[in-house]
Design an enzyme around this catalytic site. Sequence first.
Site, mmCIF file in Angstrom:
data_model
loop_
_atom_site.group_PDB
_atom_site.id
_atom_site.type_symbol
_atom_site.label_atom_id
_atom_site.label_comp_id
_atom_site.label_asym_id
_atom_site.label_seq_id
_atom_site.Cartn_x
_atom_site.Cartn_y
_atom_site.Cartn_z
ATOM 1 N N LYS A 83 -66.582 -100.458 -17.842
ATOM 2 C CA LYS A 83 -67.650 -99.549 -18.255
ATOM 3 C C LYS A 83 -68.768 -100.367 -18.886
ATOM 4 C CE LYS A 83 -66.503 -94.893 -19.720
ATOM 5 N NZ LYS A 83 -66.125 -94.080 -20.885
HETATM 6 C C1 E4P Z 1 -66.680 -90.799 -20.263
HETATM 7 O O1 E4P Z 1 -66.283 -91.751 -19.627
HETATM 8 C C2 E4P Z 1 -66.701 -90.762 -21.725
HETATM 9 O O2 E4P Z 1 -65.526 -91.331 -22.261
HETATM 10 C C3 E4P Z 1 -66.803 -89.396 -22.320
HETATM 11 O O3 E4P Z 1 -66.856 -88.367 -21.425
HETATM 12 C C4 E4P Z 1 -67.612 -89.381 -23.552
HETATM 13 O O4 E4P Z 1 -68.129 -88.137 -23.851
HETATM 14 P P1 E4P Z 1 -68.212 -87.561 -25.323
HETATM 15 O O5 E4P Z 1 -68.226 -88.729 -26.268
HETATM 16 O O6 E4P Z 1 -69.455 -86.768 -25.342
HETATM 17 O O7 E4P Z 1 -66.976 -86.737 -25.478
#
Ligand code: E4P
Length: 215
Positions: A83
Amino acid sequence: MKFFLDTAHLDHIREAVRWGIVDGATTNPTLVSKTGREPRDLYAEICGIVPGPVSLECLATEADAIVAEAKQLATIADNVVVKVPLIREGLIAVKQLAALGIKTNVTAVCSPLQALLAAKCGATYVSPFVGRWDWMGQVGMDMVRQIKTIYNNYGFSTEIIVASVRLPLHVLESALAGADIATIPMDVMEQLYNHPMTDVILTQFNNDWAKVPGK
Ligand code: E4P
């Protein structure tokens, strides 16, 4: 549409994998911090359980450092996807990682134009944060629909992961919008199975079955 589980919680991952509906997983620093675990061991365990890609997040913010961190993360298991944050340096790194054959998930995407940039740099996946858009008083799923149109217009193979999912409606709208994947927290994954009318129907059947003689 593929379902990823958005968590670093091992018990939740094991349980949802048992349900047979998990195609992959995504983690982030917040989710890892909730486990109290040392990341590298945790990541190896998650990658061993999940039958598909597992996104592990880079924390570096300069392109060369992101590439170096990504290379390290990619050694953890064959199903690692790195990521990378949607920042200029991140996208420079994504282009280099694509050339090296390391899969990337460009995260914290908050506009269709950012998603276009990520695709142009060779991102494997792009993660628009739908729930956070909704929090801002905008319609998060509009971003997904626009990204889908842009990718279709130009034949990009980058897959759209709907992220920041908050409720079952987000999953439904992801499927209707033609998103490739929704990454779903455990509580929302559980809710997908539930409908009060299903409970009413099954209660009626069970009550009637109790009256059947000689069963
Ligand atoms: C996606 O890969 C992220 O981990 C995730 O959906 C983060 O979203 P949030 O922090 O708004 O829950």
